[in-house]
Design an enzyme around this catalytic site. Sequence first.
Site, short mmCIF file in Angstrom:
data_model
loop_
_atom_site.label_atom_id
_atom_site.label_comp_id
_atom_site.label_asym_id
_atom_site.label_seq_id
_atom_site.Cartn_x
_atom_site.Cartn_y
_atom_site.Cartn_z
CG HIS A 1 10.91 -2.76 0.56
ND1 HIS A 1 9.99 -3.71 0.20
CD2 HIS A 1 10.66 -2.46 1.85
CE1 HIS A 1 9.21 -3.98 1.24
NE2 HIS A 1 9.58 -3.23 2.25
CE LYS B 1 4.31 -7.15 9.54
NZ LYS B 1 5.11 -6.32 8.63
NE ARG C 1 5.53 2.49 4.63
CZ ARG C 1 5.43 1.20 4.85
NH1 ARG C 1 5.14 0.40 3.88
NH2 ARG C 1 5.60 0.70 6.06
CB SER D 1 4.93 -6.06 1.33
OG SER D 1 6.22 -5.55 1.18
P1 ADP Z 1 8.63 -4.47 8.54
O1 ADP Z 1 7.72 -5.65 8.61
O2 ADP Z 1 9.84 -4.55 9.40
O3 ADP Z 1 7.94 -3.12 8.60
P2 ADP Z 1 8.78 -4.12 5.70
O4 ADP Z 1 9.29 -5.14 4.74
O5 ADP Z 1 7.34 -3.78 5.64
O6 ADP Z 1 9.27 -4.61 7.09
O7 ADP Z 1 9.63 -2.79 5.51
C1 ADP Z 1 11.02 -2.76 5.67
C2 ADP Z 1 11.47 -1.32 5.72
O8 ADP Z 1 11.17 -0.64 4.50
C3 ADP Z 1 10.75 -0.50 6.81
O9 ADP Z 1 11.66 0.42 7.35
C4 ADP Z 1 9.67 0.21 6.06
O10 ADP Z 1 9.27 1.39 6.70
C5 ADP Z 1 10.38 0.49 4.75
N1 ADP Z 1 9.44 0.66 3.67
C6 ADP Z 1 8.51 -0.21 3.22
N2 ADP Z 1 7.81 0.30 2.19
C7 ADP Z 1 8.30 1.55 1.98
C8 ADP Z 1 7.99 2.62 1.06
N3 ADP Z 1 7.01 2.50 0.19
N4 ADP Z 1 8.71 3.76 1.16
C9 ADP Z 1 9.69 3.87 2.09
N5 ADP Z 1 10.03 2.92 2.97
C10 ADP Z 1 9.35 1.78 2.93
#
Ligand code: ADP
Length: 173
Positions: A20, A44, A93, A131
């Site tokens: 992130h 979630k 990703r 996460s």
């Molecule tokens: P959501 O539940 O909306 O997917 P996340 O907290 O999992 O929220 O992710 C928020 C944003 O960060 C999303 O656009 C996700 O694709 C991006 N993201 C999460 N992990 C990574 C990573 N390792 N590399 C690039 N982008 C990421």
Amino acid sequence: MSELTIAVCPGSFDPVTNGHLDIIERAARIFDLVIVSVSRNSSKIPLFTIDERMQMLKESTSHIKNVEIDAFDGLLVKYAKRRNAQVIIRGLRAVSDFEYEFQMASMNHKLNDEIETLFMMTNNDYAYLRSSAVKEVASLGGCVRDLVPEIVLKELRHKFSNTVSTERGNYDE
Ligand code: ADP
């Protein structure tokens, strides 16, 4: 005076990872203001409360001047409009992210075609970082030191009391 370019970076951030942070830092180099906003809508079941997630985001982005941490509920495009943002940033990703993100971006475009969704490719180092995996590894006592900012490591250790290892490559048996 020209209009400020403002991007919203929405997500669950439960908790924020180095993946992130990489996206947030890169976005902050492009836009005048990046609003990282924690979604209250998520279906979630979270590990951390909204306040805890915001606090961890605040601490881990304190070195970036043009980043603001917020939370939102309801429709993302309505929130983006209210915050005068022109762009929604999402990270991509693996190919597996694409289908869902494509649907969301299409739906958001239908709801408000003045707000663009912009995708940023993950940094290769974080391509497999999410996460949910961090939480699972931490709950089982694995080392997540290279994957999350220091404050998150501390909070995970707190949540899982003695099970989180802080040693590089040190996994409890
Ligand atoms: P959501 O539940 O909306 O997917 P996340 O907290 O999992 O929220 O992710 C928020 C944003 O960060 C999303 O656009 C996700 O694709 C991006 N993201 C999460 N992990 C990574 C990573 N390792 N590399 C690039 N982008 C990421």
